[in-house]
Design a protein around this motif. Structure first.
Motif, mmCIF file in Angstrom:
data_model
loop_
_atom_site.group_PDB
_atom_site.id
_atom_site.type_symbol
_atom_site.label_atom_id
_atom_site.label_comp_id
_atom_site.label_asym_id
_atom_site.label_seq_id
_atom_site.Cartn_x
_atom_site.Cartn_y
_atom_site.Cartn_z
ATOM 1 N N THR A 134 -7.582 -8.844 1.853
ATOM 2 C CA THR A 134 -7.168 -7.546 1.343
ATOM 3 C C THR A 134 -5.645 -7.521 1.209
ATOM 4 N N SER A 135 -5.097 -6.394 0.806
ATOM 5 C CA SER A 135 -3.647 -6.237 0.865
ATOM 6 C C SER A 135 -3.210 -6.312 2.316
ATOM 7 N N LEU A 136 -1.938 -6.628 2.531
ATOM 8 C CA LEU A 136 -1.442 -6.739 3.896
ATOM 9 C C LEU A 136 -1.486 -5.382 4.605
ATOM 10 N N ASP A 137 -1.236 -4.306 3.869
ATOM 11 C CA ASP A 137 -1.323 -2.968 4.460
ATOM 12 C C ASP A 137 -2.733 -2.693 4.970
ATOM 13 N N SER A 138 -3.733 -3.019 4.158
ATOM 14 C CA SER A 138 -5.123 -2.792 4.569
ATOM 15 C C SER A 138 -5.499 -3.688 5.739
ATOM 16 N N ALA A 139 -5.034 -4.937 5.714
ATOM 17 C CA ALA A 139 -5.336 -5.861 6.811
ATOM 18 C C ALA A 139 -4.711 -5.384 8.115
ATOM 19 N N ARG A 140 -3.514 -4.810 8.034
ATOM 20 C CA ARG A 140 -2.845 -4.317 9.240
ATOM 21 C C ARG A 140 -3.675 -3.226 9.901
ATOM 22 N N THR A 141 -4.224 -2.333 9.094
ATOM 23 C CA THR A 141 -5.067 -1.263 9.630
ATOM 24 C C THR A 141 -6.398 -1.806 10.121
ATOM 25 N N LEU A 142 -7.007 -2.660 9.322
ATOM 26 C CA LEU A 142 -8.328 -3.190 9.649
ATOM 27 C C LEU A 142 -8.311 -3.999 10.936
ATOM 28 N N LEU A 143 -7.265 -4.808 11.136
ATOM 29 C CA LEU A 143 -7.177 -5.668 12.313
ATOM 30 C C LEU A 143 -6.389 -5.026 13.443
ATOM 31 N N ALA A 144 -5.889 -3.799 13.212
ATOM 32 C CA ALA A 144 -5.086 -3.097 14.218
ATOM 33 C C ALA A 144 -3.976 -3.999 14.742
ATOM 34 N N ASP A 145 -3.266 -4.615 13.798
ATOM 35 C CA ASP A 145 -2.229 -5.589 14.135
ATOM 36 C C ASP A 145 -0.931 -5.175 13.446
ATOM 37 N N ALA A 146 -0.025 -4.572 14.220
ATOM 38 C CA ALA A 146 1.224 -4.060 13.663
ATOM 39 C C ALA A 146 2.151 -5.160 13.171
ATOM 40 N N SER A 147 1.889 -6.409 13.554
ATOM 41 C CA SER A 147 2.760 -7.510 13.129
ATOM 42 C C SER A 147 2.514 -7.931 11.680
ATOM 43 N N LEU A 148 1.481 -7.425 11.061
ATOM 44 C CA LEU A 148 1.136 -7.832 9.694
ATOM 45 C C LEU A 148 1.988 -7.052 8.689
ATOM 46 N N THR A 149 3.235 -7.437 8.592
ATOM 47 C CA THR A 149 4.151 -6.827 7.636
ATOM 48 C C THR A 149 4.980 -7.914 6.975
ATOM 49 N N TRP A 150 5.357 -7.676 5.733
ATOM 50 C CA TRP A 150 6.296 -8.550 5.015
ATOM 51 C C TRP A 150 6.814 -7.771 3.814
ATOM 52 N N GLU A 151 8.039 -8.062 3.426
ATOM 53 C CA GLU A 151 8.649 -7.310 2.343
ATOM 54 C C GLU A 151 8.008 -7.657 1.000
ATOM 55 N N SER A 152 7.857 -6.639 0.179
ATOM 56 C CA SER A 152 7.357 -6.794 -1.183
ATOM 57 C C SER A 152 8.247 -5.966 -2.102
ATOM 58 N N GLY A 153 7.882 -5.856 -3.357
ATOM 59 C CA GLY A 153 8.680 -5.115 -4.317
ATOM 60 C C GLY A 153 8.195 -3.692 -4.494
ATOM 61 N N ARG A 154 8.979 -2.937 -5.237
ATOM 62 C CA ARG A 154 8.623 -1.562 -5.616
ATOM 63 C C ARG A 154 8.942 -1.450 -7.100
ATOM 64 N N THR A 155 7.891 -1.348 -7.899
ATOM 65 C CA THR A 155 8.046 -1.571 -9.335
ATOM 66 C C THR A 155 7.313 -0.513 -10.147
ATOM 67 N N VAL A 156 7.968 -0.013 -11.172
ATOM 68 C CA VAL A 156 7.323 0.890 -12.119
ATOM 69 C C VAL A 156 6.650 0.051 -13.197
ATOM 70 N N LEU A 157 5.363 0.276 -13.398
ATOM 71 C CA LEU A 157 4.590 -0.416 -14.423
ATOM 72 C C LEU A 157 4.397 0.517 -15.606
ATOM 73 N N VAL A 158 4.720 0.041 -16.788
ATOM 74 C CA VAL A 158 4.607 0.849 -18.007
ATOM 75 C C VAL A 158 3.750 0.095 -19.019
ATOM 76 N N ASP A 159 2.654 0.707 -19.434
ATOM 77 C CA ASP A 159 1.775 0.145 -20.454
ATOM 78 C C ASP A 159 1.715 1.126 -21.621
ATOM 79 N N LEU A 160 1.780 0.614 -22.825
ATOM 80 C CA LEU A 160 1.628 1.494 -23.974
ATOM 81 C C LEU A 160 1.147 0.721 -25.198
#
Length: 411
Positions: free
Chosen positions: A233-259
């Motif tokens: 799953t995504s790392l955010d979902s895995a952190r919740t699912l496994l109750a493991d606060a160490s499951l973090t890593w930096e990612s991007g923040r991006t606006v997606l535009v489709d037209l």
């Protein structure tokens, strides 16, 4: 052999399920949504857009693995370079060629760090891990060239400040993007077609697919008692699912535009922003079936900082549209915007490599896969390589628990 459970039906989960099944394991794939694919889904309807600009890279390990299983299907490359309408935004204006410094770095990258069919080779002259890309590239090609190179590389980073990332991390991606002939290939019909082929192959191997079945922490514990589990799953979902606060890593923040625009002769194929991270691509240039006749589909990504609003990325998208697609406002027939926050793959800061990300091995027969874990590759290749490793480790663990032999060479 015991049962193996794979949680998540994106590229990582499908790769893991196929790999485990090919090794002789009994596999169940659990997907919370009604459809498989994760971030490789494609929109339904006449405009078939992926979740952000997507491409397969021909020399990568994922390509080889898919080809061996006849799962690639029809793919198309970028249009011929001699007719390619590439535009670069420099100093606010559209240019037909990039800065000379950018070309110098691309040629130097090709000479010093060739790519083989597996992982990228590293030579003594590749960029350092401990330095940031901006500082290292400035020493190579000057400040202006370094800024342009960082913003160009953001195409494969989805990060608002690519120059601040590890020089090694950014340079490896810059080299793949700038390779000639281009490595990028596009599954005809969108990535959903590739997902469909992988899913059909998995089912043909006996994988049981349970779609629309969300797995929570309690259910995960029940599954783990019957055999190894791959959490894809995504790392955010895995952190919740496994109750493991160490499951973090930096990612991007991006606006997606489709037209979608009504077709006009002379429109650009790509507009690359060298003043700030940003990229806009006309995907119907290589796959006309992604939009109705007489229309063309554009997809772009515009990274923004942690405190910026989505409107900032949308405004930068419109700047590129003005440069590459005259009259686009009157020609627009369909438009969608989204914010991808923390779900565009891992980025590595100076001093870190992919080996420092959350480990695939989580203990007690649980393994992790996805695009932010400790596995090599470019973008979706990280999901693939981690899914492959997680599956092989799960098969090995299942063999130990059941006392049976396991033939890992079958994959």
């Amino acid at each position: 052999m015991e049962q193996i459970h794979v949680i998540g039906g994106g590229l990582a989960g499908l790769t893991a399920a196929i790999t485990a099944a090919e090794s002789g394991a009994r596999v169940t794939l659990h997907e919370g949504h009604r459809t498989l694919g994760g971030r490789a889904r494609t929109t339904d309807g006449p405009h078939r857009a992926n979740e952000g600009p997507h491409a397969l890279y021909r020399r990568g390990p994922h390509w080889t693995w898919l080809a061996r299983r006849d799962l690639l299907g029809p793919v198309v490359s970028v249009p011929p370079l001699d007719g390619l309408r590439f535009r670069f935004r420099r100093d606010g204006a559209a240019r037909r060629v990039p800065p000379v410094a950018l070309l110098r770095l691309a040629r130097r990258s090709a000479r010093t760090a060739p790519v083989d069919a597996g992982l990228a080779r590293r030579s003594a002259r590749t960029a350092p891990v401990d330095a940031d890309f901006r500082s290292w590239a400035t020493g190579q090609i000057g400040e202006e060239g370094a800024r342009a190179a960082a913003n160009f590389a953001a195409t494969a980073l989805f990060h608002h400040d690519p120059g601040a990332l590890s020089a090694r991390f950014v340079q490896e991606r810059f080299r793949r993007l700038a390779s000639l002939p281009p490595e990028a290939r596009y599954p005809v019909g969108g990535w959903a077609r590739l997902v469909e082929r992988m899913a059909a192959h998995a089912r043909g191997l006996g994988v049981a697919v349970e779609a629309g079945a969300r797995v929570d922490t309690r259910r995960l514990g029940e599954l783990a008692r019957t055999g190894p589990v791959v959490v894809a799953t995504s790392l955010d979902s895995a952190r919740t699912l496994l109750a493991d606060a160490s499951l973090t890593w930096e990612s991007g923040r991006t606006v997606l535009v489709d037209l979608a625009l009504r077709t006009r002769r002379g429109d650009a194929f790509v507009v690359s922003d060298l003043d700030a991270p940003g990229w806009l691509e006309r995907f119907t240039a290589q796959d006309p079936g992604l939009a109705p006749a007489g229309e063309q589909l554009l997809q772009g990504q515009f990274p923004i900082g942690p405190d910026a609003r989505r409107a900032e990325g949308a405004a930068r998208a419109e700047d590129l549209l003005d440069l590459g697609f005259p009259g686009w406002r009157e020609r627009t027939t369909w438009r969608v915007e989204a914010l991808a926050d923390g779900r565009t793959g891992a980025v590595d800061r100076p001093g870190a490599t992919w080996r420092d990300r959350p480990s695939v091995v989580r203990g007690d027969g649980v393994f992790l896969a996805g695009d932010q874990v400790a596995a090599p590759g470019l973008l979706s290749e990280v999901s693939f390589t981690s899914g492959l490793e997680a599956a092989m480790l799960a098969v090995k663990a299942a063999g130990r628990r059941s006392g049976s032999g396991v033939d890992l060479n079958r994959t």
